[in-house]
Design a protein around this motif. Structure first.
Motif, short mmCIF file in Angstrom:
data_model
loop_
_atom_site.label_atom_id
_atom_site.label_comp_id
_atom_site.label_asym_id
_atom_site.label_seq_id
_atom_site.Cartn_x
_atom_site.Cartn_y
_atom_site.Cartn_z
N SER A 17 -15.21 -9.36 14.13
CA SER A 17 -16.62 -8.94 14.40
C SER A 17 -16.81 -7.91 13.29
O SER A 17 -16.08 -7.41 12.53
CB SER A 17 -16.54 -8.02 15.84
OG SER A 17 -16.22 -8.84 16.68
N ARG A 19 -20.57 -5.30 12.42
CA ARG A 19 -21.72 -4.72 12.52
C ARG A 19 -22.54 -4.36 11.23
O ARG A 19 -22.06 -3.46 10.40
CB ARG A 19 -21.49 -3.88 13.46
CG ARG A 19 -23.01 -2.69 13.84
CD ARG A 19 -22.58 -1.65 14.75
NE ARG A 19 -23.69 -0.82 14.91
CZ ARG A 19 -24.54 -1.04 16.25
NH1 ARG A 19 -24.16 -2.31 16.92
NH2 ARG A 19 -25.42 -0.21 16.40
N ARG A 66 -23.68 -15.45 19.65
CA ARG A 66 -22.45 -14.40 19.41
C ARG A 66 -23.10 -13.27 18.84
O ARG A 66 -22.05 -12.33 18.71
CB ARG A 66 -21.51 -15.45 18.42
CG ARG A 66 -20.76 -16.71 19.03
CD ARG A 66 -19.96 -17.48 17.90
NE ARG A 66 -21.10 -17.76 16.74
CZ ARG A 66 -21.15 -17.73 15.58
NH1 ARG A 66 -20.25 -16.90 14.95
NH2 ARG A 66 -22.03 -18.26 14.83
N GLN A 81 -24.94 -6.96 15.58
CA GLN A 81 -23.60 -7.00 15.72
C GLN A 81 -23.12 -8.56 15.85
O GLN A 81 -23.81 -9.27 16.46
CB GLN A 81 -23.61 -6.26 17.22
CG GLN A 81 -22.00 -6.42 17.89
CD GLN A 81 -21.03 -5.72 17.14
OE1 GLN A 81 -21.34 -4.61 16.74
NE2 GLN A 81 -19.73 -6.17 16.78
N ASN A 83 -20.12 -11.36 16.50
CA ASN A 83 -18.68 -11.30 17.23
C ASN A 83 -18.39 -12.95 17.09
O ASN A 83 -19.19 -13.80 16.66
CB ASN A 83 -18.78 -11.01 18.73
CG ASN A 83 -19.14 -9.62 18.90
OD1 ASN A 83 -18.78 -8.53 18.07
ND2 ASN A 83 -20.01 -9.14 20.05
N SER A 84 -16.97 -13.06 17.25
CA SER A 84 -16.57 -14.47 17.00
C SER A 84 -16.87 -15.08 15.80
O SER A 84 -17.49 -16.25 15.69
CB SER A 84 -16.91 -15.18 18.18
OG SER A 84 -16.65 -14.60 19.56
#
Length: 120
Positions: A17, A19, A66, A81, A83-84
């Motif tokens: 991940s 950000r 995601r 953000q 993710n994955s």
């Protein structure tokens, strides 16, 4: 006189991940919409996500449920953000702001871009 300052990004492994943050600086009264775009070598720049001042969001197909975009209107900051993450997410990510109202109205402002590399 309006600048978008990006932070975050870098190299991560697949499945990890990141950000991203982008803060608009200047004597800004309001920003209609802020978003994130990305561009890989040899490809066109594409929309990743966008959010209006009212909180309405839209996502490009690349987000694939995601990514999450959010913003802090008081700080003129937008976040992404991620993710994955997948190797195909590797690209230069650009922050965008449209309808930036200062003493003048800027229709569109772009950040300098930040490279996100997802390794496998």
């Amino acid at each position: 006189q309006v600048h978008l300052v990006e932070s975050g990004g870098g190299v991560v492994q697949a499945g990890g991940s990141l950000r991203l943050s982008c803060a608009a600086s200047g004597s800004i009264f309001s920003i209609n919409a802020m978003g994130w775009y990305r561009q890989a070598p040899g490809k066109e720049r594409e929309l990743v996500a966008e959010i209006t001042s009212g909180g309405s969001t839209s996502y490009g197909d690349s987000a694939k449920d995601r990514f999450t975009i959010s913003r802090d209107n008081a700080k003129n900051t937008v976040y992404l953000q991620m993710n994955s993450l997948k190797p195909e997410d590797t690209a230069v990510y650009y922050c965008n702001a449209e309808g930036v109202r200062t003493r003048l109205l800027y229709r569109e402002v772009w950040g300098q871009g930040t490279l996100v590399t997802v390794s496998s």
